[in-house]
Scaffold this motif. Sequence first.
Motif, PDB file in Angstrom:
ATOM      1  N   PRO A 192      62.015   7.251  25.752  1.00  0.00           N
ATOM      2  CA  PRO A 192      60.731   8.002  25.121  1.00  0.00           C
ATOM      3  C   PRO A 192      61.062   8.476  23.643  1.00  0.00           C
ATOM      4  CG  PRO A 192      61.956   9.448  26.505  1.00  0.00           C
ATOM      5  CD  PRO A 192      62.786   8.091  26.494  1.00  0.00           C
ATOM      6  N   THR A 193      59.956   8.689  23.073  1.00  0.00           N
ATOM      7  CA  THR A 193      59.973   9.305  21.758  1.00  0.00           C
ATOM      8  C   THR A 193      60.253  10.609  22.080  1.00  0.00           C
ATOM      9  OG1 THR A 193      57.625   9.708  21.667  1.00  0.00           O
ATOM     10  CG2 THR A 193      58.456   7.695  20.774  1.00  0.00           C
ATOM     11  N   ASP A 194      60.565  11.285  20.817  1.00  0.00           N
ATOM     12  CA  ASP A 194      60.606  13.061  21.311  1.00  0.00           C
ATOM     13  C   ASP A 194      59.450  13.606  21.747  1.00  0.00           C
ATOM     14  OD1 ASP A 194      63.128  12.838  20.171  1.00  0.00           O
ATOM     15  OD2 ASP A 194      62.830  13.720  18.355  1.00  0.00           O
ATOM     16  N   ASP A 195      58.216  13.274  21.387  1.00  0.00           N
ATOM     17  CA  ASP A 195      56.957  13.941  21.637  1.00  0.00           C
ATOM     18  C   ASP A 195      56.769  13.374  23.144  1.00  0.00           C
ATOM     19  OD1 ASP A 195      56.553  15.157  19.466  1.00  0.00           O
ATOM     20  OD2 ASP A 195      54.877  13.430  18.689  1.00  0.00           O
ATOM     21  N   GLU A 196      57.180  12.243  23.570  1.00  0.00           N
ATOM     22  CA  GLU A 196      56.966  11.716  25.102  1.00  0.00           C
ATOM     23  C   GLU A 196      58.185  12.490  25.833  1.00  0.00           C
ATOM     24  OE1 GLU A 196      55.393   7.198  23.995  1.00  0.00           O
ATOM     25  OE2 GLU A 196      57.564   7.716  24.097  1.00  0.00           O
ATOM     26  N   LEU A 197      59.340  12.614  25.281  1.00  0.00           N
ATOM     27  CA  LEU A 197      60.338  13.562  26.108  1.00  0.00           C
ATOM     28  C   LEU A 197      59.584  14.828  26.315  1.00  0.00           C
ATOM     29  CD1 LEU A 197      62.973  13.759  27.274  1.00  0.00           C
ATOM     30  CD2 LEU A 197      63.644  14.123  25.061  1.00  0.00           C
ATOM     31  N   ALA A 198      58.845  15.618  25.515  1.00  0.00           N
ATOM     32  CA  ALA A 198      58.358  16.559  25.594  1.00  0.00           C
ATOM     33  C   ALA A 198      57.359  16.750  26.766  1.00  0.00           C
ATOM     34  CB  ALA A 198      57.674  17.351  24.539  1.00  0.00           C
ATOM     35  N   ASP A 199      56.525  15.843  26.798  1.00  0.00           N
ATOM     36  CA  ASP A 199      55.752  15.416  27.991  1.00  0.00           C
ATOM     37  C   ASP A 199      56.363  15.128  29.438  1.00  0.00           C
ATOM     38  OD1 ASP A 199      53.309  15.449  26.033  1.00  0.00           O
ATOM     39  OD2 ASP A 199      53.284  13.303  25.948  1.00  0.00           O
ATOM     40  N   LEU A 200      57.428  14.484  29.305  1.00  0.00           N
ATOM     41  CA  LEU A 200      58.234  14.392  30.575  1.00  0.00           C
ATOM     42  C   LEU A 200      58.558  15.650  31.114  1.00  0.00           C
ATOM     43  CD1 LEU A 200      60.549  11.321  29.972  1.00  0.00           C
ATOM     44  CD2 LEU A 200      58.897  11.623  31.752  1.00  0.00           C
ATOM     45  N   ALA A 201      59.096  16.432  30.163  1.00  0.00           N
ATOM     46  CA  ALA A 201      59.662  17.833  30.406  1.00  0.00           C
ATOM     47  C   ALA A 201      58.357  18.698  31.256  1.00  0.00           C
ATOM     48  CB  ALA A 201      60.338  18.529  29.457  1.00  0.00           C
ATOM     49  N   ASP A 202      57.333  18.483  30.546  1.00  0.00           N
ATOM     50  CA  ASP A 202      56.361  19.317  31.112  1.00  0.00           C
ATOM     51  C   ASP A 202      55.692  18.791  32.479  1.00  0.00           C
ATOM     52  OD1 ASP A 202      56.005  20.818  28.912  1.00  0.00           O
ATOM     53  OD2 ASP A 202      54.664  19.496  27.866  1.00  0.00           O
ATOM     54  N   LEU A 203      55.878  17.407  32.724  1.00  0.00           N
ATOM     55  CA  LEU A 203      55.706  16.744  33.712  1.00  0.00           C
ATOM     56  C   LEU A 203      56.806  17.300  34.958  1.00  0.00           C
ATOM     57  CD1 LEU A 203      54.241  14.593  35.344  1.00  0.00           C
ATOM     58  CD2 LEU A 203      56.159  12.987  35.031  1.00  0.00           C
ATOM     59  N   ALA A 204      57.950  17.199  34.645  1.00  0.00           N
ATOM     60  CA  ALA A 204      58.991  17.865  35.683  1.00  0.00           C
ATOM     61  C   ALA A 204      58.587  19.266  36.099  1.00  0.00           C
ATOM     62  CB  ALA A 204      60.280  17.870  35.012  1.00  0.00           C
ATOM     63  N   VAL A 205      58.147  19.984  34.953  1.00  0.00           N
ATOM     64  CA  VAL A 205      57.897  21.470  35.256  1.00  0.00           C
ATOM     65  C   VAL A 205      56.711  21.400  36.534  1.00  0.00           C
ATOM     66  CG1 VAL A 205      56.882  23.641  34.361  1.00  0.00           C
ATOM     67  CG2 VAL A 205      58.792  22.292  33.220  1.00  0.00           C
ATOM     68  N   ARG A 206      55.778  20.563  36.454  1.00  0.00           N
ATOM     69  CA  ARG A 206      54.735  20.691  37.191  1.00  0.00           C
ATOM     70  C   ARG A 206      55.160  20.301  38.634  1.00  0.00           C
ATOM     71  NH1 ARG A 206      51.881  18.368  32.804  1.00  0.00           N
ATOM     72  NH2 ARG A 206      51.814  16.226  33.963  1.00  0.00           N
ATOM     73  N   GLY A 207      56.383  20.033  38.831  1.00  0.00           N
ATOM     74  CA  GLY A 207      57.052  19.481  40.394  1.00  0.00           C
ATOM     75  C   GLY A 207      57.160  17.894  40.489  1.00  0.00           C
ATOM     76  N   VAL A 208      58.335  17.731  40.853  1.00  0.00           N
ATOM     77  CA  VAL A 208      58.715  16.477  41.227  1.00  0.00           C
ATOM     78  C   VAL A 208      58.679  16.151  42.873  1.00  0.00           C
ATOM     79  CG1 VAL A 208      59.922  16.100  39.121  1.00  0.00           C
ATOM     80  CG2 VAL A 208      61.280  16.645  41.169  1.00  0.00           C
ATOM     81  N   HIS A 209      58.694  17.231  43.595  1.00  0.00           N
ATOM     82  CA  HIS A 209      58.764  17.409  45.055  1.00  0.00           C
ATOM     83  C   HIS A 209      57.948  18.531  45.543  1.00  0.00           C
ATOM     84  CE1 HIS A 209      61.839  20.462  45.227  1.00  0.00           C
ATOM     85  NE2 HIS A 209      62.487  19.828  44.711  1.00  0.00           N
ATOM     86  N   ARG A 210      57.427  18.750  46.622  1.00  0.00           N
ATOM     87  CA  ARG A 210      56.886  20.098  47.212  1.00  0.00           C
ATOM     88  C   ARG A 210      57.791  21.153  47.184  1.00  0.00           C
ATOM     89  NH1 ARG A 210      54.378  17.917  53.047  1.00  0.00           N
ATOM     90  NH2 ARG A 210      55.699  20.048  53.173  1.00  0.00           N
ATOM     91  N   PRO A 211      57.338  22.247  46.712  1.00  0.00           N
ATOM     92  CA  PRO A 211      58.082  23.459  46.688  1.00  0.00           C
ATOM     93  C   PRO A 211      58.928  23.818  47.833  1.00  0.00           C
ATOM     94  CG  PRO A 211      55.836  24.101  46.520  1.00  0.00           C
ATOM     95  CD  PRO A 211      55.790  22.747  46.371  1.00  0.00           C
ATOM     96  N   ASP A 212      58.491  23.456  49.085  1.00  0.00           N
ATOM     97  CA  ASP A 212      59.044  23.822  50.102  1.00  0.00           C
ATOM     98  C   ASP A 212      60.114  23.009  50.887  1.00  0.00           C
ATOM     99  OD1 ASP A 212      57.121  21.829  50.797  1.00  0.00           O
ATOM    100  OD2 ASP A 212      56.699  22.724  52.752  1.00  0.00           O
ATOM    101  N   GLU A 213      60.376  21.864  49.887  1.00  0.00           N
ATOM    102  CA  GLU A 213      61.356  20.654  50.275  1.00  0.00           C
ATOM    103  C   GLU A 213      62.672  20.839  49.343  1.00  0.00           C
ATOM    104  OE1 GLU A 213      59.039  17.153  49.896  1.00  0.00           O
ATOM    105  OE2 GLU A 213      58.240  17.125  51.795  1.00  0.00           O
ATOM    106  N   ARG A 214      63.478  20.305  49.609  1.00  0.00           N
ATOM    107  CA  ARG A 214      64.777  20.126  48.602  1.00  0.00           C
ATOM    108  C   ARG A 214      65.267  18.675  48.936  1.00  0.00           C
ATOM    109  NH1 ARG A 214      68.199  23.503  45.773  1.00  0.00           N
ATOM    110  NH2 ARG A 214      69.093  22.172  44.325  1.00  0.00           N
ATOM    111  N   PRO A 215      64.639  17.638  48.289  1.00  0.00           N
ATOM    112  CA  PRO A 215      65.317  16.297  48.606  1.00  0.00           C
ATOM    113  C   PRO A 215      66.213  15.949  47.675  1.00  0.00           C
ATOM    114  CG  PRO A 215      63.213  16.028  47.564  1.00  0.00           C
ATOM    115  CD  PRO A 215      63.462  17.792  47.845  1.00  0.00           C
ATOM    116  N   PHE A 216      66.670  16.769  46.714  1.00  0.00           N
ATOM    117  CA  PHE A 216      67.690  16.316  45.479  1.00  0.00           C
ATOM    118  C   PHE A 216      68.550  17.280  45.510  1.00  0.00           C
ATOM    119  CE2 PHE A 216      63.698  14.733  44.005  1.00  0.00           C
ATOM    120  CZ  PHE A 216      63.727  13.493  44.230  1.00  0.00           C
TER     121      PHE A 216
END
Length: 217
Positions: free
Chosen positions: A23-47
Amino acid sequence: MLIDHWPLLGLCLRTDRLELRLPTDDELADLADLAVRGVHRPDERPFLTPWTDLPPRELARRVVQWQWQTRGEWTPQRWTLQLAVFAHGRPVGVQQVSGRDFAVLREVKSASWLGLEHHGQGIGREMRAAMLHLAFAGLDAEYAVTESFAENPAPLAVSKRLGYQPDGISRDVLHGEVRVSERLRLSRRDWAASDRIAVTVDGLDACRELFGLPAAL
């Protein structure tokens, strides 16, 4: 230009609907924002990664730092490639592939994450398939390995549909408790015999030295 010194910036994998690249730096910022919105349900711990244990700003910073760290620590003997995954021009996750003494072992290990809002669309399987094409068709790997918690069925199902076979277990400690992961392995022969999607790879020849491989003829 920077790409002359870091040709991985020109490496790009494409499927019918996905694009995987650094990713470019701006796209990396978008990825970080995406991760903050969640990569799994908050009641799970798959990683093992503490996606839900960190404050949003710290989590976003970790995503950015890990991308920078893997680039800064890269050597032909030990490397980790974190490809941002784009669908319709928007970042949806990260497909990671790493190698240790790859020129000798010819083995890669993968990991990935996908924004929660993009789950259930077949993207996880497609981006892993693209990574496998890079590993086997592009880098001439002999094996690809991965692992996932035994109680995390989605990535295990993706692996098995792509032809991976059981390869034992690993045990880790998470929050003071033992967590068991299933290890899986895919051979070059099984990959070649599988029903694969179409993948194109651009910019790989200029990167071969970074993977510890001889230059293309």
